[in-house]
Design a protein around this motif. Structure first.
Motif, PDB file in Angstrom:
ATOM      1  N   MET A   1      54.627  42.848  60.793  1.00 48.08           N
ATOM      2  CA  MET A   1      54.971  43.235  59.434  1.00 48.08           C
ATOM      3  C   MET A   1      55.496  42.036  58.661  1.00 48.08           C
ATOM      4  SD  MET A   1      57.693  46.171  58.168  1.00 48.08           S
ATOM      5  CE  MET A   1      59.172  45.228  58.527  1.00 48.08           C
ATOM      6  N   GLU A   2      55.017  41.834  57.421  1.00 54.26           N
ATOM      7  CA  GLU A   2      55.529  40.781  56.568  1.00 54.26           C
ATOM      8  C   GLU A   2      56.944  41.152  56.112  1.00 54.26           C
ATOM      9  OE1 GLU A   2      54.060  37.916  55.850  1.00 54.26           O
ATOM     10  OE2 GLU A   2      52.349  38.448  57.111  1.00 54.26           O
ATOM     11  N   ASN A   3      57.673  40.144  55.634  1.00 54.77           N
ATOM     12  CA  ASN A   3      58.983  40.411  55.072  1.00 54.77           C
ATOM     13  C   ASN A   3      58.839  41.423  53.941  1.00 54.77           C
ATOM     14  OD1 ASN A   3      59.778  38.397  56.803  1.00 54.77           O
ATOM     15  ND2 ASN A   3      59.825  36.824  55.230  1.00 54.77           N
ATOM     16  N   CYS A   4      59.710  42.422  53.934  1.00 56.46           N
ATOM     17  CA  CYS A   4      59.588  43.480  52.931  1.00 56.46           C
ATOM     18  C   CYS A   4      60.758  43.438  51.968  1.00 56.46           C
ATOM     19  CB  CYS A   4      59.516  44.848  53.609  1.00 56.46           C
ATOM     20  SG  CYS A   4      61.056  45.355  54.399  1.00 56.46           S
ATOM     21  N   LEU A   5      60.579  44.072  50.815  1.00 56.39           N
ATOM     22  CA  LEU A   5      61.673  44.208  49.861  1.00 56.39           C
ATOM     23  C   LEU A   5      62.568  45.348  50.327  1.00 56.39           C
ATOM     24  CD1 LEU A   5      59.879  43.765  46.417  1.00 56.39           C
ATOM     25  CD2 LEU A   5      61.296  42.119  47.647  1.00 56.39           C
ATOM     26  N   LEU A   6      63.780  45.004  50.689  1.00 55.83           N
ATOM     27  CA  LEU A   6      64.732  45.970  51.226  1.00 55.83           C
ATOM     28  C   LEU A   6      65.932  46.011  50.287  1.00 55.83           C
ATOM     29  CD1 LEU A   6      65.047  47.753  53.831  1.00 55.83           C
ATOM     30  CD2 LEU A   6      66.399  45.864  54.772  1.00 55.83           C
ATOM     31  N   TYR A   7      66.288  47.188  49.833  1.00 56.14           N
ATOM     32  CA  TYR A   7      67.375  47.330  48.873  1.00 56.14           C
ATOM     33  C   TYR A   7      68.510  48.164  49.457  1.00 56.14           C
ATOM     34  CZ  TYR A   7      64.454  45.429  45.130  1.00 56.14           C
ATOM     35  OH  TYR A   7      63.679  44.613  44.355  1.00 56.14           O
ATOM     36  N   THR A   8      69.723  47.805  49.078  1.00 61.50           N
ATOM     37  CA  THR A   8      70.870  48.662  49.358  1.00 61.50           C
ATOM     38  C   THR A   8      70.922  49.771  48.319  1.00 61.50           C
ATOM     39  OG1 THR A   8      72.344  47.379  47.938  1.00 61.50           O
ATOM     40  CG2 THR A   8      72.141  46.660  50.233  1.00 61.50           C
ATOM     41  N   LYS A   9      71.731  50.779  48.560  1.00 64.96           N
ATOM     42  CA  LYS A   9      71.856  51.862  47.577  1.00 64.96           C
ATOM     43  C   LYS A   9      72.473  51.340  46.280  1.00 64.96           C
ATOM     44  CE  LYS A   9      76.321  53.550  49.358  1.00 64.96           C
ATOM     45  NZ  LYS A   9      77.036  54.718  49.950  1.00 64.96           N
ATOM     46  N   HIS A 496      66.550  47.754  66.796  1.00 66.23           N
ATOM     47  CA  HIS A 496      65.671  47.922  65.636  1.00 66.23           C
ATOM     48  C   HIS A 496      65.750  49.361  65.128  1.00 66.23           C
ATOM     49  CE1 HIS A 496      61.873  47.234  63.323  1.00 66.23           C
ATOM     50  NE2 HIS A 496      61.712  48.525  63.548  1.00 66.23           N
ATOM     51  N   ILE A 497      66.062  49.502  63.835  1.00 70.61           N
ATOM     52  CA  ILE A 497      66.105  50.822  63.205  1.00 70.61           C
ATOM     53  C   ILE A 497      64.965  50.879  62.192  1.00 70.61           C
ATOM     54  CG2 ILE A 497      67.470  52.481  61.908  1.00 70.61           C
ATOM     55  CD1 ILE A 497      68.644  51.873  64.638  1.00 70.61           C
ATOM     56  N   ALA A 498      63.913  51.589  62.524  1.00 69.31           N
ATOM     57  CA  ALA A 498      62.710  51.621  61.686  1.00 69.31           C
ATOM     58  C   ALA A 498      63.043  52.080  60.268  1.00 69.31           C
ATOM     59  CB  ALA A 498      61.671  52.558  62.302  1.00 69.31           C
ATOM     60  N   GLY A 499      62.429  51.396  59.306  1.00 71.49           N
ATOM     61  CA  GLY A 499      62.630  51.732  57.908  1.00 71.49           C
ATOM     62  C   GLY A 499      63.817  51.054  57.267  1.00 71.49           C
ATOM     63  N   HIS A 500      64.592  50.298  58.055  1.00 67.90           N
ATOM     64  CA  HIS A 500      65.789  49.651  57.527  1.00 67.90           C
ATOM     65  C   HIS A 500      65.831  48.166  57.894  1.00 67.90           C
ATOM     66  CE1 HIS A 500      67.533  53.522  56.356  1.00 67.90           C
ATOM     67  NE2 HIS A 500      67.048  53.988  57.504  1.00 67.90           N
ATOM     68  N   CYS A 501      64.653  47.576  58.114  1.00 66.84           N
ATOM     69  CA  CYS A 501      64.582  46.199  58.595  1.00 66.84           C
ATOM     70  C   CYS A 501      63.849  45.300  57.605  1.00 66.84           C
ATOM     71  CB  CYS A 501      63.873  46.137  59.949  1.00 66.84           C
ATOM     72  SG  CYS A 501      64.688  47.114  61.215  1.00 66.84           S
ATOM     73  N   PHE A 502      64.224  44.057  57.589  1.00 65.70           N
ATOM     74  CA  PHE A 502      63.603  43.030  56.758  1.00 65.70           C
ATOM     75  C   PHE A 502      62.193  42.725  57.253  1.00 65.70           C
ATOM     76  CE2 PHE A 502      63.049  38.396  55.929  1.00 65.70           C
ATOM     77  CZ  PHE A 502      63.163  38.390  54.556  1.00 65.70           C
ATOM     78  N   ASN A 503      62.009  42.745  58.573  1.00 63.46           N
ATOM     79  CA  ASN A 503      60.695  42.564  59.201  1.00 63.46           C
ATOM     80  C   ASN A 503      60.781  43.062  60.647  1.00 63.46           C
ATOM     81  OD1 ASN A 503      61.987  40.508  60.671  1.00 63.46           O
ATOM     82  ND2 ASN A 503      61.255  38.894  59.314  1.00 63.46           N
ATOM     83  N   ASP A 504      59.766  42.753  61.445  1.00 60.78           N
ATOM     84  CA  ASP A 504      59.744  43.215  62.838  1.00 60.78           C
ATOM     85  C   ASP A 504      60.158  42.142  63.833  1.00 60.78           C
ATOM     86  OD1 ASP A 504      59.022  45.831  62.394  1.00 60.78           O
ATOM     87  OD2 ASP A 504      56.866  45.429  62.449  1.00 60.78           O
ATOM     88  N   ALA A 505      60.805  41.077  63.365  1.00 57.10           N
ATOM     89  CA  ALA A 505      61.147  39.963  64.265  1.00 57.10           C
ATOM     90  C   ALA A 505      62.098  40.407  65.377  1.00 57.10           C
ATOM     91  CB  ALA A 505      61.766  38.824  63.471  1.00 57.10           C
ATOM     92  N   ASP A 506      63.067  41.289  65.067  1.00 57.13           N
ATOM     93  CA  ASP A 506      63.976  41.861  66.070  1.00 57.13           C
ATOM     94  C   ASP A 506      64.681  40.789  66.883  1.00 57.13           C
ATOM     95  OD1 ASP A 506      65.347  43.822  67.337  1.00 57.13           O
ATOM     96  OD2 ASP A 506      63.692  44.527  68.580  1.00 57.13           O
ATOM     97  N   TYR A 507      65.244  39.801  66.194  1.00 56.39           N
ATOM     98  CA  TYR A 507      65.955  38.704  66.860  1.00 56.39           C
ATOM     99  C   TYR A 507      67.350  39.157  67.255  1.00 56.39           C
ATOM    100  CZ  TYR A 507      67.836  34.014  67.664  1.00 56.39           C
ATOM    101  OH  TYR A 507      68.419  32.897  68.233  1.00 56.39           O
TER     102      TYR A 507
END
Length: 588
Positions: A1-9, A496-507
């Protein structure tokens, strides 16, 4: 998965017309101010000359790399970032109209109505200019020209990287803290330094002003005046007063703050302070302990990078900063290690009033070409290299070494009045480390009221009051030293919490498939290693980390702060053992 736009509330609900509108300096509040946050014009060019045309709008104070800025563009070292804002000032200016910048990364020159009013170097500390002589009645045009070298040079850059990944995060540039105007009379309070003396029940006020005579200081407790006086000493207003006996001590469990009002002629400001004392002292068993107000206190904390998915270095709102602090308090932690970043002053104010100890890192710099080599050596146990080897530590440039020391002193002066800060950390894991003994002596002369972690993690030179350890890839076993022993980084468990991550790197440093498995491992880690070590003399533990950050998914909170991965009841019970009155009776 590419880096995604992730927003806080908070980012999702951001009102561009009301961005971080709270007064930005709670430690020295003055009326008659105006926020300049909001939409500005911006342009990116290859020249420092002001462009004829601008590229579009940027939402200040978010950096152009941050989603909330509306730009989403990386600024490279050979590029110039230009800002322009037109604003109206009505009437004749007062004696002083001060233009404040909370922070601009990294170098900038500022112009008002085509006149250069000053320049600044350094991306983490505030600066200001008196613009009264240039300000016009009616429309004014404010412009900035910014250049940011990020990690391509020796300047302070913290965890920023032009090529982000792993433990290095997206670089950000330009304005990233509030811009504001403030009016003041001819003779005004320029600065205030407050030092509590816990043992004597006294507090020292030092006022900087053109003419500080007749400055009047009033101290309040719950709105009631408890002290009022003034004096002048060698051209500097100084008041050292007995607060009262018994006074009300500050602690994480009882974060009591005294209010202060200071008047100087036509000028009036408000502030606050706390009666508290930090020290390292020997307990009845001969073990060196971290002490608050004369009693040992175990510092149970988390590493706090201060990054946000939508704002990068800039929290999307005041409420977002508050919630980070409150979330950790609900889990029972009493300390945050602010990692290689300086926050806006409001963040420290919230720690002051909510009762959260802060370990404040200096922002690292230096050329990091040898980082991977040093990481490999540390894993093999090579952690005691002499720090006068400037080339190995990326500190060949004498100007870079001088700049770091100036930034260190500026950081201490800037944050000195924040009661929550218990400890300064000079160097982290050898990043840009040099001559740490001299740096320690220099900082100690500047602030005698707090402890100092000279070298957190690696390359301890044997100085100071603390032995500071980082342990990730092996079980922690307590070591004993003539100094207080702190575990200043450990853990780093990722989930890893799906739907709440910047990408799938899981470092991270140890991976768990579910929050339940993560919680089980976390509790075992504390029960099997941290609590026994505390019983054997350990003074503090800093878990990595408060939230996920980009590739790193080893936070207690997800990067968008939507999910807490650990159960509040179990974690707070563990922290209860460590922090609530146990440490003064622990045996060795």
């Amino acid at each position: 998965m590419e880096n995604c736009l992730l927003y806080t509330k908070w980012g999702k609900n951001l009102d561009p017309k009301n961005v971080l509108s709270e007064y930005p300096r709670p430690q020295l509040v003055r009326g008659g101010w105006r926020s300049l946050n909001g939409y500005w014009d911006y342009a990116v060019t290859k020249s420092a000359e002001e462009p004829e045309n601008y590229d579009g709008k940027i939402l200040v104070p978010f950096s152009p790399e941050a989603p909330l800025s509306g730009v989403m563009r990386n600024i490279l070292p050979d590029e110039f970032l230009h800002y322009r804002l037109s604003f109206v000032y009505e009437g004749a200016p007062k004696a002083h109209v001060i233009l404040h910048f909370g922070a601009v990364d990294e170098r900038c020159e500022v112009f008002l109505n085509g006149v250069s009013i000053g320049s600044h170097r350094g991306g983490y500390l505030p600066f200001s200019f008196d613009i009264a002589s240039v300000l016009k009645d009616g429309e004014n045009v404010l412009t900035l020209c910014v250049q940011d070298f990020s990690d391509s040079s020796y300047h302070a850059n913290g965890k920023q990287a032009l090529k982000r990944g792993g433990i290095w995060y997206t670089a950000q540039s330009g304005i990233w803290q509030t811009v504001w105007l403030e009016e003041a009379p001819e003779n005004y309070i320029e600065n205030l330094k407050i030092t509590p003396f816990f043992q004597n029940g006294e507090v020292l006020f030092e006022i900087s002003a053109k003419d500080p005579e007749m400055a009047n200081i009033v101290i309040y407790e719950h709105g009631r005046v408890i002290a009022e006086d003034w004096t002048d000493e060698s051209g500097k207003a100084v008041l050292k007063t007995n607060v009262f006996h018994p006074f009300h001590p500050w602690s994480p469990n009882d974060p009591f703050l005294y209010d202060v009002k200071i008047t100087l002629g036509e000028d009036e400001v408000t502030s606050y302070f706390a009666m508290r004392e930090f020290a390292v002292r020997q307990d009845e068993h001969g073990v060196m302990r971290l002490v608050l107000n004369g009693k040992p206190l175990f510092h149970s904390g988390v590493l706090d990078q201060g990054y946000w998915p939508d704002g990068l270095y800039t929290a999307p709102s005041d409420e977002a900063m508050i919630e980070d602090i409150c979330a950790m308090k609900r889990l029972g932690f009493n300390m945050l290690r602010k990692h290689i970043k300086i926050e806006p002053l409001r963040w420290y104010y919230h720690c002051d009033r909510l009762g959260m100890l802060v370990w404040q890192d200096m922002v690292s710099g230096g050329v990091m070409r040898h980082f991977m080599l040093k990481s490999a050596l540390s894993t093999l146990g090579v952690t005691k290299l002499r720090d006068d080897r400037y080339g190995f530590f990326g500190r060949r440039d004498a100007e870079g070494r001088r700049e770091f020391l100036l930034d260190m002193e500026g950081t201490v002066r800037h944050l000195y009045n924040c009661p929550c800060i218990a400890l300064w950390c000079i160097f982290n894991e050898g990043w840009g480390q040099f001559d740490s003994r001299k740096a320690f002596e220099r900082l100690s002369a500047l602030d005698k009221t707090r402890s100092i972690d000279i070298a957190s993690g690696w390359h301890d030179q044997g100085d100071g009051e603390l032995l500071s350890l980082h342990v990730y890839f092996r079980p922690f076993k307590m070591v004993h030293d003539r100094r207080a022993v702190v575990l200043s980084e450990f853990g780093g468990y990722n989930c890893h919490i799906a739907g709440h991550c910047f990408n799938d790197a899981d470092y991270g440093y140890r991976r768990f498939a579910t929050p339940e498995k993560l919680a089980d491992a976390f509790c075992r880690l504390y029960r099997n290693e941290i609590i026994p070590a505390a019983e054997n003399g350990l003074c503090a533990a800093v878990y990595t980390q408060l939230s996920d950050v980009e590739d790193e998914q080893n936070g207690i909170l997800t990067y968008d702060r939507a999910v807490c991965k650990l159960p509040e009841k179990e974690i707070s019970a563990i922290n209860e053992i460590l922090t609530k009155g146990k440490s003064d009776t622990l045996k060795v």
